[in-house]
Design an enzyme around this catalytic site. Structure first.
Site, PDB file in Angstrom:
ATOM      1  N   GLY A  27     -38.317  47.203  54.315  1.00 37.61           N
ATOM      2  CA  GLY A  27     -37.362  48.132  53.713  1.00 37.61           C
ATOM      3  C   GLY A  27     -37.980  48.823  52.519  1.00 37.61           C
ATOM      4  N   SER A  52     -35.808  44.946  65.456  1.00 38.61           N
ATOM      5  CA  SER A  52     -35.589  45.627  64.169  1.00 38.61           C
ATOM      6  C   SER A  52     -36.000  47.099  64.266  1.00 38.61           C
ATOM      7  CB  SER A  52     -36.413  44.930  63.075  1.00 38.61           C
ATOM      8  OG  SER A  52     -36.659  45.830  62.019  1.00 38.61           O
ATOM      9  N   GLU A  85     -29.840  37.901  49.799  1.00 37.64           N
ATOM     10  CA  GLU A  85     -28.846  37.006  50.393  1.00 37.64           C
ATOM     11  C   GLU A  85     -29.247  36.528  51.801  1.00 37.64           C
ATOM     12  OE1 GLU A  85     -28.438  40.078  49.386  1.00 37.64           O
ATOM     13  OE2 GLU A  85     -27.251  41.267  50.783  1.00 37.64           O
ATOM     14  N   GLN A  87     -32.596  35.676  52.386  1.00 36.73           N
ATOM     15  CA  GLN A  87     -33.902  35.017  52.255  1.00 36.73           C
ATOM     16  C   GLN A  87     -33.863  33.539  52.603  1.00 36.73           C
ATOM     17  OE1 GLN A  87     -35.781  35.967  48.519  1.00 36.73           O
ATOM     18  NE2 GLN A  87     -35.855  38.158  48.964  1.00 36.73           N
ATOM     19  N   HIS A 108     -38.242  39.204  43.425  1.00 33.91           N
ATOM     20  CA  HIS A 108     -37.087  38.930  42.562  1.00 33.91           C
ATOM     21  C   HIS A 108     -36.899  37.415  42.579  1.00 33.91           C
ATOM     22  CE1 HIS A 108     -33.286  39.040  40.609  1.00 33.91           C
ATOM     23  NE2 HIS A 108     -32.522  39.060  41.683  1.00 33.91           N
ATOM     24  N   ASP A 191     -32.270  40.439  35.052  1.00 33.13           N
ATOM     25  CA  ASP A 191     -31.993  41.386  36.130  1.00 33.13           C
ATOM     26  C   ASP A 191     -30.497  41.388  36.464  1.00 33.13           C
ATOM     27  OD1 ASP A 191     -33.358  43.013  38.484  1.00 33.13           O
ATOM     28  OD2 ASP A 191     -31.821  41.760  39.400  1.00 33.13           O
ATOM     29  N   GLU A 227     -17.624  66.204  33.191  1.00 34.69           N
ATOM     30  CA  GLU A 227     -17.899  65.681  31.849  1.00 34.69           C
ATOM     31  C   GLU A 227     -18.193  64.187  31.821  1.00 34.69           C
ATOM     32  OE1 GLU A 227     -18.593  67.721  29.593  1.00 34.69           O
ATOM     33  OE2 GLU A 227     -17.889  69.413  30.802  1.00 34.69           O
ATOM     34  N   SER A 252     -26.597  68.490  21.093  1.00 32.58           N
ATOM     35  CA  SER A 252     -26.184  69.204  19.883  1.00 32.58           C
ATOM     36  C   SER A 252     -25.877  68.219  18.762  1.00 32.58           C
ATOM     37  CB  SER A 252     -24.927  70.023  20.185  1.00 32.58           C
ATOM     38  OG  SER A 252     -23.825  69.145  20.376  1.00 32.58           O
TER      39      SER A 252
HETATM   40  P1  NAD Z   1     -34.141  46.421  51.772  1.00 30.53           P
HETATM   41  O1  NAD Z   1     -32.709  46.156  52.036  1.00 30.53           O
HETATM   42  O2  NAD Z   1     -34.596  47.781  51.438  1.00 30.53           O
HETATM   43  O3  NAD Z   1     -35.028  45.945  53.024  1.00 30.53           O
HETATM   44  C1  NAD Z   1     -34.804  44.778  53.726  1.00 30.53           C
HETATM   45  C2  NAD Z   1     -35.684  44.678  54.954  1.00 30.53           C
HETATM   46  O4  NAD Z   1     -35.524  43.381  55.503  1.00 30.53           O
HETATM   47  C3  NAD Z   1     -35.368  45.658  56.050  1.00 30.53           C
HETATM   48  O5  NAD Z   1     -36.564  46.052  56.673  1.00 30.53           O
HETATM   49  C4  NAD Z   1     -34.535  44.816  57.032  1.00 30.53           C
HETATM   50  O6  NAD Z   1     -34.653  45.277  58.345  1.00 30.53           O
HETATM   51  C5  NAD Z   1     -35.187  43.477  56.879  1.00 30.53           C
HETATM   52  N1  NAD Z   1     -34.307  42.339  57.146  1.00 30.53           N
HETATM   53  C6  NAD Z   1     -33.002  42.214  56.791  1.00 30.53           C
HETATM   54  N2  NAD Z   1     -32.541  40.986  57.162  1.00 30.53           N
HETATM   55  C7  NAD Z   1     -33.594  40.359  57.740  1.00 30.53           C
HETATM   56  C8  NAD Z   1     -33.761  39.081  58.326  1.00 30.53           C
HETATM   57  N3  NAD Z   1     -32.752  38.206  58.361  1.00 30.53           N
HETATM   58  N4  NAD Z   1     -34.968  38.773  58.836  1.00 30.53           N
HETATM   59  C9  NAD Z   1     -35.997  39.632  58.791  1.00 30.53           C
HETATM   60  N5  NAD Z   1     -35.902  40.867  58.253  1.00 30.53           N
HETATM   61  C10 NAD Z   1     -34.714  41.212  57.742  1.00 30.53           C
HETATM   62  O7  NAD Z   1     -34.582  45.354  50.627  1.00 30.53           O
HETATM   63  P2  NAD Z   1     -35.370  45.687  49.262  1.00 30.53           P
HETATM   64  O8  NAD Z   1     -34.505  46.485  48.365  1.00 30.53           O
HETATM   65  O9  NAD Z   1     -36.740  46.138  49.583  1.00 30.53           O
HETATM   66  O10 NAD Z   1     -35.419  44.213  48.622  1.00 30.53           O
HETATM   67  C11 NAD Z   1     -36.388  43.254  48.985  1.00 30.53           C
HETATM   68  C12 NAD Z   1     -36.673  42.378  47.764  1.00 30.53           C
HETATM   69  O11 NAD Z   1     -37.232  43.172  46.745  1.00 30.53           O
HETATM   70  C13 NAD Z   1     -35.439  41.719  47.157  1.00 30.53           C
HETATM   71  O12 NAD Z   1     -35.795  40.439  46.707  1.00 30.53           O
HETATM   72  C14 NAD Z   1     -35.109  42.618  45.987  1.00 30.53           C
HETATM   73  O13 NAD Z   1     -34.405  41.955  44.960  1.00 30.53           O
HETATM   74  C15 NAD Z   1     -36.507  42.987  45.545  1.00 30.53           C
HETATM   75  N6  NAD Z   1     -36.629  44.219  44.739  1.00 30.53           N
HETATM   76  C16 NAD Z   1     -36.079  45.390  45.170  1.00 30.53           C
HETATM   77  C17 NAD Z   1     -36.258  46.549  44.420  1.00 30.53           C
HETATM   78  C18 NAD Z   1     -35.696  47.872  44.884  1.00 30.53           C
HETATM   79  O14 NAD Z   1     -35.786  48.846  44.143  1.00 30.53           O
HETATM   80  N7  NAD Z   1     -35.130  48.007  46.071  1.00 30.53           N
HETATM   81  C19 NAD Z   1     -37.003  46.523  43.227  1.00 30.53           C
HETATM   82  C20 NAD Z   1     -37.593  45.316  42.837  1.00 30.53           C
HETATM   83  C21 NAD Z   1     -37.397  44.173  43.608  1.00 30.53           C
HETATM   84 MG    MG Z   2     -32.998  44.974  38.774  1.00 26.73          MG
END
Ligand code: NAD
Ligand code: MG
Length: 330
Positions: A27, A52, A85, A87, A108, A191, A227, A252
């Site tokens: 993702g 997927s 949620e 992981q 995270h 966070d 606003e 301003s």
């Molecule tokens: P996302 O929702 O963008 O991507 C999730 C990916 O996981 C997708 O490819 C989805 O198909 C896949 N997926 C979902 N459930 C699954 C499963 N059960 N098994 C296998 N694959 C599965 O997630 P993200 O925002 O990239 O977040 C990933 C981690 O990065 C998190 O721990 C988040 O806290 C952290 N993080 C995110 C950001 C951000 O800006 N998005 C920034 C810093 C850290």
């Molecule tokens: Mg954050």
């Protein structure tokens, strides 16, 4: 600076280039980590569920894709980039295939800090958390730059986890900007506090309170929207680039005087007391338990909050007004 800061010169890229890295999820963060590491000469395998939608995308980008368990097989570093949620369940389905001495990595700290995932003693655990969304992590890398990232070590049985984490962060491009050393506890708690009190929770409540105050006083919703919501982006951009002082220099003097004298009446001692309570609920694990329970029970409250917020009149006003703004993406 209160934190230790590292750069590319402090990292030994060969520590990760010689390794097999599994990126679970493709993702926002997953695609950026996989592609940046691949471009840095690291051997990357993306782990995705059968069927997927991301599978074809990752393959089209030239990456090897396997089922999560197969990607974990033989991997030296496993980076967990599916939604927080999900992981725990994914971890439990692959843990038997994590080899001793491998590193389990996160972007995270939630699941490690709140013990939703408790890796075996022989597995290293580190975090590389970019302070920006995945598309920026990728686009900055392509421009030869990087996004500052946090580095933390939770478990270090092989003794070189920090060095491997630094190498990973460097391959991701973070060492071109800054790699700041923190802990899983500090990253997770700050966070959650930030998103609850300021960024998401505090801000949406502030916008709605302002919007409703104007509408209730008889002003047209369109004016209230401009606003109290639309112009927020201009102000946030100024703060992002120059801090609060930089913003105040650009608005301003009337706005600046109103800011000093009225702002602290809106966010006051009661608000600060509530913020302390919110922080205490995060620190005690109360929030994490509540959110996990909510997920287990099918997100009944979450779904009704979401429905209710979609029905707020500010959304209809916004939909209407945003159609007048040709530069907005659909
Ligand atoms: P996302 O929702 O963008 O991507 C999730 C990916 O996981 C997708 O490819 C989805 O198909 C896949 N997926 C979902 N459930 C699954 C499963 N059960 N098994 C296998 N694959 C599965 O997630 P993200 O925002 O990239 O977040 C990933 C981690 O990065 C998190 O721990 C988040 O806290 C952290 N993080 C995110 C950001 C951000 O800006 N998005 C920034 C810093 C850290
Ligand atoms: Mg954050």
């Amino acid at each position: 600076m209160a934190l230790n800061v590292y750069y590319d010169k402090d990292a030994d890229l060969s520590l990760i280039q010689g390794k097999q890295v599994a990126i679970l999820g493709y993702g926002s963060q997953g695609h950026a980590h996989a592609l940046n590491l691949h471009d840095s000469g690291v051997s990357v395998t993306v782990g995705l569920r059968e069927g997927s939608g991301s599978w074809k995308k990752a393959e089209a980008a030239g990456l090897t894709v396997k089922a999560p368990g197969d990607a974990v097989d033989g991997a030296d570093v496993i980076m967990m980039l599916v939604p927080d949620e999900h992981q725990q369940a994914l971890y439990e389905s692959v843990v038997d295939r994590i080899k001793d001495g491998a590193a389990l990595a996160f972007a995270h700290g939630f699941n490690i800090h709140f013990k939703k995932i408790v890796p075996p003693q022989g597995v290293n655990v580190f975090m590389v958390a970019p302070k920006g969304p995945g598309h920026l992590v990728r686009s900055e890398f392509e421009r030869g730059r990087g996004v500052p990232s946090l580095l933390a070590v939770h478990q270090n049985p092989t003794g070189d986890t920090k060095e491997v984490g630094l190498a990973y962060a460097s391959a991701l491009g973070a060492g071109r900007a800054a790699i700041l050393e923190t802990t899983f506890k500090d990253e997770t708690e700050t966070d959650l506090f930030g998103e609850q009190s300021v960024l998401c929770g505090g801000l949406s409540a502030l916008i709605l309170a302002g919007y409703e105050t104007l509408v209730d006083a008889g002003y047209p919703p369109e004016m209230a929207y401009f606003e109290c919501l639309h112009e927020l982006k201009l102000i946030v951009d100024l703060i992002y680039e120059g801090g609060i002082v930089g913003m105040r220099e650009r608005v301003s003097d009337t706005a600046e005087y109103g800011d000093y004298t009225r702002g602290p009446r809106v966010v006051n001692d009661r608000t600060r007391k509530e913020m302390k309570k919110i922080l205490a609920e995060i620190q005690s694990g109360k929030f994490a338990r509540e959110w996990m329970r909510e997920n287990k029970k099918g997100r009944e409250h979450f779904n009704s909050y979401r429905k209710e917020s979609e029905r707020h009149p500010v959304e209809e006003t916004g939909e209407h007004l945003r159609k007048m703004m040709s530069w907005m993406k659909k």
